[in-house]
Design an enzyme around this catalytic site. Structure first.
Site, PDB file in Angstrom:
ATOM      1  N   HIS A  42       0.857  -1.195   0.000  1.00  0.00           N
ATOM      2  CA  HIS A  42       0.000   0.000   0.000  1.00  0.00           C
ATOM      3  C   HIS A  42       0.888   1.237   0.000  1.00  0.00           C
ATOM      4  CE1 HIS A  42       0.955  -0.985   4.193  1.00  0.00           C
ATOM      5  NE2 HIS A  42       1.072   0.331   4.329  1.00  0.00           N
ATOM      6  N   HIS A 127       6.022   6.131  -1.146  1.00  0.00           N
ATOM      7  CA  HIS A 127       6.749   4.907  -1.468  1.00  0.00           C
ATOM      8  C   HIS A 127       5.901   3.703  -1.087  1.00  0.00           C
ATOM      9  CE1 HIS A 127       7.504   5.435   2.813  1.00  0.00           C
ATOM     10  NE2 HIS A 127       7.703   4.126   2.866  1.00  0.00           N
TER      11      HIS A 127
END
Length: 193
Positions: A42, A127
């Site tokens: 995620h 990220h």
């Protein structure tokens, strides 16, 4: 309840990245990393930590507003990087990263307005965490892993939802066990009402 706000990439986007990452696990550096499972991948927007049940309705309401005030935008996963000289390896993000940053700021502000104590604000660095080095051991030289992912470019997808995710930490003590993530709520971006 341990919670965070996130963008959840579509399954096919995650599968494409998983296919690119699979051979890297066999590299000498890759064998010394603890790889996260694609099911848990995620883009964290804001980490809330433990949230009391009585604060949850206000947090949900504020996140719904944050989503409503954010129009859908496009992202793709691309490239890689590291934190802490090999302590963590991540996939990068391309596309409407500025809009992703706005959504992250709104998710953090939602928590503050709901009465949650948040750590000091840090610049958002989008990220997707892929791997971490083992505890207690010096981190490996991850340059071969980063070089292999340098040219990676996933497909672009429309980000249309903000998710509230419940993180359940491992409790068994089994080496390699990973947290489990359950989506507690979702809100459509740009949806009024």
């Amino acid at each position: 309840m341990r919670l965070f706000a996130a963008v959840l990439p579509p399954d096919d986007v995650l599968q494409d990245l998983a296919d690119a990452v699979a051979p890297l696990r066999e590299l000498p550096a890759g064998q010394r990393l603890r790889w996260t499972a694609p099911a848990g991948w995620h883009l964290t927007l804001a980490f809330y930590g433990e949230v009391d049940e009585e604060r949850l309705p206000a947090l949900r309401e504020r996140l719904a507003r944050a989503a409503a005030h954010t129009e859908p935008f496009a992202l793709s996963l691309a490239g890689a990087g590291q934190f802490g000289r090999g302590r963590a390896v991540w996939a990068g993000v391309q596309g409407d990263v500025r809009d992703l940053g706005f959504l992250a700021s709104r998710a953090e502000a939602a928590a503050r307005r709901a009465g949650l104590r948040m750590d000091e604000h840090r610049r958002y660095r989008p990220h997707l965490s892929l791997a971490r080095s083992g505890r207690g051991a010096p981190p490996p030289d991850v340059r071969p892993v980063l070089e292999a992912l340098d040219g990676y470019r996933g497909r672009t997808w429309p980000v249309e939802e903000l998710a509230l995710v419940h993180s359940r930490l491992p409790r068994s003590g089994v080496p390699g066990e990973q947290p489990r993530y359950e989506t507690a709520a979702r809100w459509r971006l740009g949806a009024s009402g």
